[in-house]
Design an enzyme around this catalytic site. Structure first.
Site, PDB file in Angstrom:
ATOM      1  N   CYS A 135       0.823  -1.207   0.000  1.00  0.00           N
ATOM      2  CA  CYS A 135       0.000   0.000   0.000  1.00  0.00           C
ATOM      3  C   CYS A 135       0.860   1.262   0.000  1.00  0.00           C
ATOM      4  O   CYS A 135       1.380   1.674   1.043  1.00  0.00           O
ATOM      5  CB  CYS A 135      -0.922   0.005   1.220  1.00  0.00           C
ATOM      6  N   CYS A 138      -0.443   4.136   2.164  1.00  0.00           N
ATOM      7  CA  CYS A 138      -0.202   3.974   3.604  1.00  0.00           C
ATOM      8  C   CYS A 138       1.269   4.209   3.949  1.00  0.00           C
ATOM      9  O   CYS A 138       1.586   4.856   4.936  1.00  0.00           O
ATOM     10  CB  CYS A 138      -0.561   2.564   4.074  1.00  0.00           C
ATOM     11  N   ASP A 139       2.169   3.677   3.140  1.00  0.00           N
ATOM     12  CA  ASP A 139       3.582   3.606   3.533  1.00  0.00           C
ATOM     13  C   ASP A 139       4.531   4.450   2.680  1.00  0.00           C
ATOM     14  O   ASP A 139       5.704   4.582   3.032  1.00  0.00           O
ATOM     15  CB  ASP A 139       4.058   2.141   3.485  1.00  0.00           C
TER      16      ASP A 139
END
Ligand code: NAP
Length: 309
Positions: A135, A138-139
């Site tokens: 992701c 997200c990261d």
């Protein structure tokens, strides 16, 4: 809980939330169990450019916040919990939550979606969360000004790589073939970044190993038509599709050989068990769009309404 509900919806992505909106408007007092990732897969999409009527490319997170708020405003009860067991074969179905609570219900709408698939290569498991991710939204932030690779040739891989290109020093797009499944508009954007040197295509290439120093990733090894190449980098984003999240139902419902819930395609969202309906990516391996998921969520709620009548 001994009260018997009309409908319990499992999953809070576009399918589950749309089912909740329709069920609430039909006065069915729906209960929605969110799962561990409220909002589902769409929450990790940086820009949604194909939701009809939203031409300003809102983030997937914002789209899902709005959908959830809409469902709540109509009276849907959201339960932030995970379903650990579903006994659905009897007329009154029992949905057991991680908290230990049991929801009794006349009908169930399964909208559990799908989960990211990983490569299964050496080093992947060891470095998950230490450089290996599925992701970018997200990261990606942790890889600013660093070199990363995205694996896959579909729209998800392209969307992730485009996002990462805005943050990272360099993005390698590693794909096992030469042709891409990704939407043409995304490929065109990527080709521009390839021209500028920000992105490099590594085609006809499979990842054979993810290497690191014990704490973080520092390279991947790819096999490119028989030749091994080691690419030094700090992050690897796997975007090779998803598997349906249907493990809970394998002894309760008919699933196909890939694990998707079998529904009465084209006719209704009815599964192999009366009173149980499925919508969204847990039953769809063809379209897999937020809008088609939402559409099938609407169908599931209408099917429930009809069943209860
Ligand atoms: P997808 O379209 O199925 O693409 C998966 C990609 O991963 C393919 O290129 C596939 O290669 C590759 N792959 C699969 N298994 C692999 C393996 N073991 N090793 C290496 N590569 C592997 O999945 P997706 O990209 O997740 O997209 C899912 C759906 O969501 C699609 O309908 C897509 O259009 C939609 N979506 C749209 C957007 C958007 O911005 N419009 C963003 C995300 C997703 P092959 O091509 O060789 O099979």
């Amino acid at each position: 809980m001994s009260e018997v509900n009309n409908v319990v919806i499992i999953g809070s992505g576009p399918a589950g939330c749309t089912a909740a909106i329709y069920a609430a408007r039909a006065n069915l007092n729906p209960i929605l169990v969110t799962g561990t990732e409220p909002g589902g897969q769409l929450t990790t999409t940086p820009e949604v450019g194909n939701w009809p009527g939203l031409k300003d490319n809102p983030s997937g997170f914002d789209v899902m916040q709005n959908l959830q708020e809409h469902a709540k405003s109509l009276g849907t009860v959201f339960i932030s919990d995970n379903v650990v067991k579903a006994s659905v074969k009897d007329e009154i179905k029992e949905i057991t939550l991680a908290s230990g609570n049991i929801l009794k219900t006349k009908t169930v709408i399964i909208a559990t979606g799908a989960k990211a698939r990983y490569l299964g290569v050496k080093g992947e498991e060891e470095y998950k969360g230490k450089g290996v991710s599925a992701c970018a939204t997200c990261d990606g932030f942790f890889f600013r000004k660093k070199d990363v690779a995205v694996i896959g040739g579909g729209s998800a891989a392209f969307a992730e790589a485009l996002f990462l290109a805005s943050l990272c020093n360099k993005v390698y797009l590693v794909h096992r073939r030469e042709g891409f499944r990704a939407e043409a508009i995304l490929v065109d954007k990527m080709n521009e970044l390839v021209k500028s040197g920000k992105v490099e295509y590594v085609l006809n290439a499979t990842v054979s190993e993810i290497k690191g120093n014990g704490n973080t990733v520092n390279a991947i090894v790819v096999n490119q038509q028989g030749n091994e190449r080691e690419i030094a980098l700090q992050g690897i984003f796997v975007a090779i599709g998803h598997s349906p999240a249907t493990e809970l139902f394998k002894d309760e419902l008919e699933l196909d050989k890939e694990g998707y819930i079998t529904v009465n395609h084209g006719a209704s969202t009815q599964t192999s068990v009366a009173g149980v309906f499925a919508c969204g990516d847990c039953q769809d391996k063809i379209y897999r769009q937020a809008i088609t998921s939402a559409g099938s969520g609407c169908q599931a709620a209408l099917d429930v309404e009809h069943y209860l009548m």
